[in-house]
Design a protein around this motif. Structure first.
Motif, short mmCIF file in Angstrom:
data_model
loop_
_atom_site.label_atom_id
_atom_site.label_comp_id
_atom_site.label_asym_id
_atom_site.label_seq_id
_atom_site.Cartn_x
_atom_site.Cartn_y
_atom_site.Cartn_z
N UNK A 79 0.90 -1.21 0.04
CA UNK A 79 0.05 0.03 -0.06
C UNK A 79 0.97 1.23 -0.06
N UNK A 80 2.25 1.17 0.42
CA UNK A 80 2.92 2.31 0.55
C UNK A 80 4.44 2.11 0.16
N UNK A 81 4.87 2.72 -0.53
CA UNK A 81 6.43 2.99 -1.08
C UNK A 81 7.06 3.78 -0.27
N UNK A 82 7.99 3.22 0.59
CA UNK A 82 8.54 4.21 1.59
C UNK A 82 9.66 5.07 1.01
N UNK A 83 10.17 6.28 1.83
CA UNK A 83 11.27 7.08 1.07
C UNK A 83 12.27 6.11 0.60
N UNK A 84 12.89 6.49 -0.67
CA UNK A 84 14.02 6.03 -1.00
C UNK A 84 14.06 4.39 -1.31
N UNK A 85 12.97 3.94 -1.33
CA UNK A 85 12.78 2.55 -1.61
C UNK A 85 13.73 1.89 -2.79
N UNK A 128 8.90 10.09 -0.72
CA UNK A 128 9.75 11.04 -1.44
C UNK A 128 11.03 9.90 -1.81
N UNK A 129 11.45 10.59 -3.22
CA UNK A 129 12.70 10.02 -3.50
C UNK A 129 12.64 8.51 -3.96
N UNK A 130 11.58 8.15 -3.92
CA UNK A 130 11.44 6.52 -4.13
C UNK A 130 12.19 5.81 -5.29
N UNK A 190 7.77 14.02 -2.78
CA UNK A 190 8.93 14.89 -3.39
C UNK A 190 10.15 14.13 -4.28
N UNK A 191 10.19 14.40 -5.41
CA UNK A 191 11.46 13.96 -6.20
C UNK A 191 11.32 12.70 -6.41
N UNK A 192 10.12 12.04 -6.21
CA UNK A 192 9.74 10.50 -6.62
C UNK A 192 10.32 10.10 -7.99
#
Length: 326
Positions: A114-120, A141-143, A165-167
């Motif tokens: 359900x969620x892709x966390x930051x920088x994945x 963000x930044x994924x 942001x910046x995904x």
């Protein structure tokens, strides 16, 4: 725990249920198969950040996998890893889980996430194929941030509500961006698709209501000025068509939403738009870099919705081909 394990292969027991934090961090494993009963892979379990020459090359999961959670930085910096097919049983994917896997060319996400966390998947610079399943709601963000010329098309599932942001910034080869029919997307983050110079067409979904911003304060003629910048589609220099006509909830176009879109021929604004901020489509003053960026040089006509009450300075700077404003 076998952190620093020097063998290149290892057969894990079928009865194994949990691979703990740091279990194989900085090991020399080249290949690993995750048995079906493993439910949890802990934080930094196979993290190769300290020595990328030792990173995994092959990662496979049992067809009937019961895996539910992949922890933070679990496979970080596995630079030799080329393909990941995450089991549908996975519902949690931690931040930085595959960060720095620069050899990855193909990723298929599970339907349960359900969620892709930051920088994945940050700094996966060779990713060419990305399959995102319906059901995903949040992209952090930044994924997927990192310069990447291999990814040429992207479909955002209808269930995604926000993109951080910046995904998807710096996708140099991205030509086609599609929001699935019935998209629930309401928020786009700062710099979300900035510097995607191959993108030619953009149709934003009806539910979109917010373009996130950051605050910049600077002095101009000894006067301190504060602006809120978006950069959502900044330096998407091949854009020829932008359609926001379905975005009935989008009322503000922030500073630097677009910029460098010199070949844009069609621009359809949101029907209930109220505010067009300063430099919404350009940056003549070079607010971030000191380099002036033009915009809309090829645009010949535009219709400003009757709902607009404010148009900021330099909003349409550089429209040298403009013939008709309605």
């Amino acid at each position: 725990a076998l952190s620093g394990f020097t063998g290149e292969t290892l057969v894990l027991p079928e009865s194994l249920e949990i691979i703990g934090n740091n279990a194989f961090k900085s090991s020399r494993l080249k290949s690993i198969h995750i048995p079906k009963n493993v439910r949890i892979i802990g934080d930094s379990a196979f993290d190769a950040a300290n020595d990328t020459e030792k990173s995994l090359e092959i990662l496979t999961f049992a067809p009937d996998s019961k895996l539910e959670s992949i922890g933070k930085a679990a496979f970080q910096a596995a630079t030799a890893l080329k393909k990941i097919d995450i089991p549908d049983s996975v519902i949690t994917l931690g931040a930085n889980a595959f960060d720095g896997c620069s050899g990855l060319t193909e990723v298929a996400l599970s339907a349960g996430i359900r969620e892709l966390q930051n920088f994945t998947f940050s700094y996966c610079s060779n990713l060419a194929k990305l399959v995102i399943q319906e059901g995903l709601e949040t992209i952090g963000r930044n994924v997927f941030s990192a310069e990447n010329s291999a990814l040429t098309e992207l479909v955002i599932p209808s269930t995604v509500v926000s993109i951080g942001n910046s995904a998807f910034a710096n996708k140099l080869g991205l030509k086609t961006l599609t929001f699935a029919e019935g998209s629930q997307l309401s928020t786009l983050g700062l710099n979300v698709f900035s510097n995607c110079p191959a993108l030619e067409s953009l149709t934003l979904p009806a539910m979109l209501e917010t373009l996130s911003t950051s605050t910049l304060t600077f002095e101009c003629d000894d006067v301190e000025t504060t602006i809120n910048m978006s950069n959502a589609f900044w330096k998407c220099t091949s854009l020829k068509y932008v359609d926001m006509s379905a975005c009935t909830e989008l009322t503000v176009l922030p500073t630097r939403t677009f910029g460098g879109s010199d070949v844009l021929e069609t621009l359809l604004l949101p029907p209930n738009l109220v505010t067009i901020r300063d430099c919404a489509f350009s940056d003549p003053m070079g607010l971030m870099t000191g380099v002036s960026i033009s915009g809309l040089r090829s645009l010949k006509e535009i219709t400003i919705p009757a709902s607009v009450t404010y148009i900021g300075g330099y909003a349409f700077y550089g429209c040298e081909s403009m013939q008709t404003v309605t």
